[in-house]
Design a protein around this motif. Structure first.
Motif, mmCIF file in Angstrom:
data_model
loop_
_atom_site.group_PDB
_atom_site.id
_atom_site.type_symbol
_atom_site.label_atom_id
_atom_site.label_comp_id
_atom_site.label_asym_id
_atom_site.label_seq_id
_atom_site.Cartn_x
_atom_site.Cartn_y
_atom_site.Cartn_z
ATOM 1 N N ILE A 60 0.853 -1.182 0.000
ATOM 2 C CA ILE A 60 0.000 0.000 0.000
ATOM 3 C C ILE A 60 0.901 1.247 0.000
ATOM 4 O O ILE A 60 1.912 1.280 0.687
ATOM 5 N N ALA A 61 0.582 2.223 -0.845
ATOM 6 C CA ALA A 61 1.324 3.492 -0.939
ATOM 7 C C ALA A 61 2.795 3.298 -1.336
ATOM 8 O O ALA A 61 3.639 4.105 -0.987
ATOM 9 N N SER B 237 0.714 2.192 -8.430
ATOM 10 C CA SER B 237 -0.210 2.808 -9.395
ATOM 11 C C SER B 237 0.549 3.647 -10.413
ATOM 12 O O SER B 237 0.218 3.640 -11.602
ATOM 13 N N PHE B 238 1.576 4.366 -9.951
ATOM 14 C CA PHE B 238 2.398 5.142 -10.884
ATOM 15 C C PHE B 238 3.061 4.211 -11.899
ATOM 16 O O PHE B 238 3.058 4.477 -13.104
ATOM 17 N N VAL B 239 3.617 3.102 -11.422
ATOM 18 C CA VAL B 239 4.299 2.153 -12.308
ATOM 19 C C VAL B 239 3.308 1.555 -13.297
ATOM 20 O O VAL B 239 3.578 1.456 -14.494
ATOM 21 N N THR C 207 8.921 5.974 4.126
ATOM 22 C CA THR C 207 8.360 6.638 2.940
ATOM 23 C C THR C 207 6.933 6.147 2.704
ATOM 24 O O THR C 207 6.024 6.935 2.431
ATOM 25 N N GLN C 208 6.738 4.843 2.846
ATOM 26 C CA GLN C 208 5.415 4.236 2.662
ATOM 27 C C GLN C 208 4.409 4.836 3.646
ATOM 28 O O GLN C 208 3.295 5.220 3.281
ATOM 29 N N ARG D 269 -1.815 10.592 1.567
ATOM 30 C CA ARG D 269 -2.816 10.201 0.573
ATOM 31 C C ARG D 269 -4.211 10.085 1.175
ATOM 32 O O ARG D 269 -5.190 10.567 0.631
ATOM 33 N N ASP D 270 -4.312 9.398 2.335
ATOM 34 C CA ASP D 270 -5.623 9.089 2.916
ATOM 35 C C ASP D 270 -6.021 10.007 4.060
ATOM 36 O O ASP D 270 -7.121 9.885 4.592
ATOM 37 N N GLY D 271 -5.103 10.896 4.478
ATOM 38 C CA GLY D 271 -5.394 11.739 5.624
ATOM 39 C C GLY D 271 -5.537 10.925 6.903
ATOM 40 O O GLY D 271 -6.270 11.300 7.815
#
Length: 196
Positions: free
Chosen positions: A9-10, A14-16, A137-138, A145-147
């Motif tokens: 997760i994170a 998705s970018f890749v 970083t994750q 991202r999710d707040g």
């Protein structure tokens, strides 16, 4: 060649996945399929309601992901119950979509599967590509991202196999702690190697 793309997760998977799609590769996205197989009227949604009750439905009959998430992220047993319903339906649709892409003439298909390692889906793919970031970083990316709070983010990260362990299952590891450009260069190199 079927390539299983996974990460945590994170982690930036998705970018890749988006980058590979922009390079013209077909993507079979397990998360999108997982949403499709639990639409109102599907056998999988009916089984989920039977297992977890009507409280996991929105008023319009769609799955209330947040309500279901609060149940399954807090209990490994409940998470396993959900996975036993959803995963077979997702696998069936993924294989159907892959066959369709092969008929269209694609040689390489990307299977974007977040829980590829956890679900032991290695038989679906020829190679596993793992998107890796360090845990700090994750954690930071997930909270942004999710707040979510640090505790909530850690709970979601710990629901998966740690990336430090997951990379041992990878044929290739894409390090994504740096810039998007650095990540793109790694992907380009992997694609060149595939064509040799």
């Amino acid at each position: 060649m079927n390539i299983g793309l996974t990460g945590g997760i994170a982690s930036g998977k998705s970018f890749v996945s988006t980058y590979l799609s922009e390079k013209g590769l077909p993507i079979i996205d397990a998360d999108k399929i997982a949403r499709q197989v639990v639409e109102p009227g599907t056998p999988a949604l009916e089984q989920i309601v039977n297992q977890f009750g009507e409280k996991i439905l929105q008023t319009d009959g769609h799955l209330d992901r947040k309500a279901l998430g609060s149940i399954v992220f807090a209990s490994e047993e409940k998470r396993n119950q959900l996975n036993r319903i959803v995963h077979p339906a997702v696998r069936e649709k993924m294989l159907h979509d892959a066959a369709a892409y092969k008929e269209e003439g694609y040689d390489t298909i990307i299977f974007d599967i977040p829980l590829l390692v956890e679900s032991h889906l290695f038989h679906l793919v020829d190679q596993v590509w793992i998107v890796y970031v360090d845990e700090e970083t994750q954690l930071t990316r997930l909270m942004e991202r999710d707040g979510s709070t640090r505790e909530e983010a850690l709970q979601r990260i710990r629901a998966q196999i740690p990336l430090d362990q997951k990379i041992q299952y990878g044929d290739q590891v894409i390090k994504n702690s740096g810039t998007k450009q650095e990540t793109a260069q790694q992907i380009d190199q992997l694609l060149r190697e595939l064509q040799q």
